[in-house]
Design a protein around this motif. Structure first.
Motif, PDB file in Angstrom:
ATOM      1  N   PRO A  13      71.031  -9.214  -7.487  1.00  0.00           N
ATOM      2  CA  PRO A  13      70.191  -8.220  -6.830  1.00  0.00           C
ATOM      3  C   PRO A  13      70.840  -7.595  -5.599  1.00  0.00           C
ATOM      4  O   PRO A  13      70.584  -6.424  -5.301  1.00  0.00           O
TER       5      PRO A  13
ATOM      6  N   ILE B 100      66.877  -8.240  -1.910  1.00  0.00           N
ATOM      7  CA  ILE B 100      66.588  -8.977  -3.136  1.00  0.00           C
ATOM      8  C   ILE B 100      65.175  -8.665  -3.647  1.00  0.00           C
ATOM      9  O   ILE B 100      64.951  -8.486  -4.849  1.00  0.00           O
ATOM     10  N   SER B 103      65.233  -5.149  -5.127  1.00  0.00           N
ATOM     11  CA  SER B 103      65.855  -5.149  -6.450  1.00  0.00           C
ATOM     12  C   SER B 103      64.938  -5.809  -7.480  1.00  0.00           C
ATOM     13  O   SER B 103      64.873  -5.365  -8.630  1.00  0.00           O
ATOM     14  N   GLY B 104      64.247  -6.827  -7.043  1.00  0.00           N
ATOM     15  CA  GLY B 104      63.299  -7.481  -7.939  1.00  0.00           C
ATOM     16  C   GLY B 104      62.234  -6.518  -8.442  1.00  0.00           C
ATOM     17  O   GLY B 104      61.813  -6.577  -9.602  1.00  0.00           O
ATOM     18  N   ASP B 107      64.926  -3.155 -10.232  1.00  0.00           N
ATOM     19  CA  ASP B 107      66.040  -3.320 -11.168  1.00  0.00           C
ATOM     20  C   ASP B 107      65.479  -3.630 -12.545  1.00  0.00           C
ATOM     21  O   ASP B 107      64.959  -4.722 -12.785  1.00  0.00           O
ATOM     22  N   ALA B 112      69.040  -8.686 -15.084  1.00  0.00           N
ATOM     23  CA  ALA B 112      68.822  -8.859 -13.640  1.00  0.00           C
ATOM     24  C   ALA B 112      68.474 -10.315 -13.346  1.00  0.00           C
ATOM     25  O   ALA B 112      67.635 -10.916 -14.018  1.00  0.00           O
ATOM     26  N   ARG B 113      69.146 -10.866 -12.328  1.00  0.00           N
ATOM     27  CA  ARG B 113      68.911 -12.286 -12.034  1.00  0.00           C
ATOM     28  C   ARG B 113      67.848 -12.449 -10.962  1.00  0.00           C
ATOM     29  O   ARG B 113      67.778 -11.689 -10.019  1.00  0.00           O
ATOM     30  N   ARG B 114      67.003 -13.447 -11.130  1.00  0.00           N
ATOM     31  CA  ARG B 114      65.840 -13.619 -10.260  1.00  0.00           C
ATOM     32  C   ARG B 114      65.709 -15.000  -9.638  1.00  0.00           C
ATOM     33  O   ARG B 114      64.650 -15.345  -9.130  1.00  0.00           O
ATOM     34  N   ASN B 115      66.759 -15.773  -9.649  1.00  0.00           N
ATOM     35  CA  ASN B 115      66.618 -17.137  -9.123  1.00  0.00           C
ATOM     36  C   ASN B 115      66.303 -17.165  -7.631  1.00  0.00           C
ATOM     37  O   ASN B 115      65.400 -17.904  -7.202  1.00  0.00           O
ATOM     38  N   LEU B 117      64.990 -14.717  -5.917  1.00  0.00           N
ATOM     39  CA  LEU B 117      63.676 -14.088  -5.771  1.00  0.00           C
ATOM     40  C   LEU B 117      62.552 -15.111  -5.953  1.00  0.00           C
ATOM     41  O   LEU B 117      61.556 -15.100  -5.223  1.00  0.00           O
ATOM     42  N   LYS B 118      62.744 -16.009  -6.898  1.00  0.00           N
ATOM     43  CA  LYS B 118      61.723 -17.045  -7.125  1.00  0.00           C
ATOM     44  C   LYS B 118      61.543 -17.915  -5.892  1.00  0.00           C
ATOM     45  O   LYS B 118      60.416 -18.226  -5.503  1.00  0.00           O
ATOM     46  N   ASN B 121      59.583 -15.970  -3.354  1.00  0.00           N
ATOM     47  CA  ASN B 121      58.161 -15.879  -3.702  1.00  0.00           C
ATOM     48  C   ASN B 121      57.423 -17.192  -3.484  1.00  0.00           C
ATOM     49  O   ASN B 121      56.251 -17.205  -3.136  1.00  0.00           O
TER      50      ASN B 121
END
Lengths: 136, 136
Positions: A13, B100, B103-104, B107, B112-115, B117-118, B121
């Motif tokens: 990202p 990030i 982009s979350g 994107d 798209a990588r979300r690790n 982002l998790k 959150n």
DNA sequence: GATATAACTTGTATTTTGCAAGTGATTATT
DNA sequence: AATAATCACTTGCAAAATACAAGTTATATC
């Protein structure tokens, strides 16, 4: 251009952000739109930092292609065009605000400007919401 | 270099940010340090995006001059050096996190990588605080 | 019809970047 | 003890991006 076309495709990202808005001149155009009410090609050219005309044209094209800004004719002056942020573009507000906050903490130059920082400190939620919502 | 020496001197906080950390490769070095536990020249060279060696050397010098990172000898391996973020550098965390998050939201690429982002959150406050405090 | 304005485009010199290869200081191997 | 690796760079050069100046096109004003 800057890094167009072939995104590094890493899926990261941070990289995605850098590829879509993360170069000096793109961010300055976004600043003009978001914080200074500037809208036209001429406005952007006149910014303090002195962007050159071919680079500006390139960046506007890029930002439009990425869906950050849209171009439309000025209804009042048919030889002029108006650029404005999309929602995707307005959603960059928190990033810009964090940059301003960071600079507020660490920029020790005597002439550092703090007018926007003051707005953020007074009511960040409200200020940010106003930037993110359509037509100011 | 990139824009060293003569800062545009506009006093604008956005410009200050761009001048000190706002180029692609600087930000990627910061990402490696902040989010991936990477520390050495070799680590940075090995990042997915493929920075070239002379540019990396230049950016490390610049980031050190700006007080974002510090360089020290690795106590265990005397031919190796270790780079780490200063407080000024760790304070960039909110900016990176906002990138990030942005982009979350925007994107749309399937890979798209979300690790990270998790993690944001789940507990943004805690995660951000851990990034901003000394020695992880 | 002539001049001005806004938004670009084009050409060229300068600067920055990318890539390959080389250097110097350790450290590991034979 | 000599030889080979490793790590952190530096150097040289071609390719790409940028800055600067000047030119073009489409309106608009005098």
């Amino acid at each position: 251009m800057r890094n167009d076309g072939k995104k590094r495709n890493s899926g990261c990202p941070v990289t995605y952000g850098l590829d879509t808005f993360g170069d000096r001149w793109s961010l300055l155009v976004i600043r003009e739109l978001l914080l200074r009410g500037k809208k036209t090609y001429g406005d952007f050219l006149a910014a303090d930092e002195g962007i050159s005309t071919n680079i500006l044209a390139d960046r506007l094209k890029h930002l439009e292609a990425e869906g950050i800004i849209v171009k439309s004719r000025d209804p009042d002056n048919r030889r002029s065009f108006t650029y404005s942020l999309t929602q995707k573009g307005r959603d960059l507000a928190p990033i810009i605000l964090e940059i301003i906050i960071w600079s507020g903490m660490h920029d020790k130059r005597p002439h550092a400007r703090r007018n926007v920082l003051k707005k953020i400190n007074k009511d960040r939620e409200g200020f940010e919401a106003s930037l993110r919502s359509p037509q100011d």
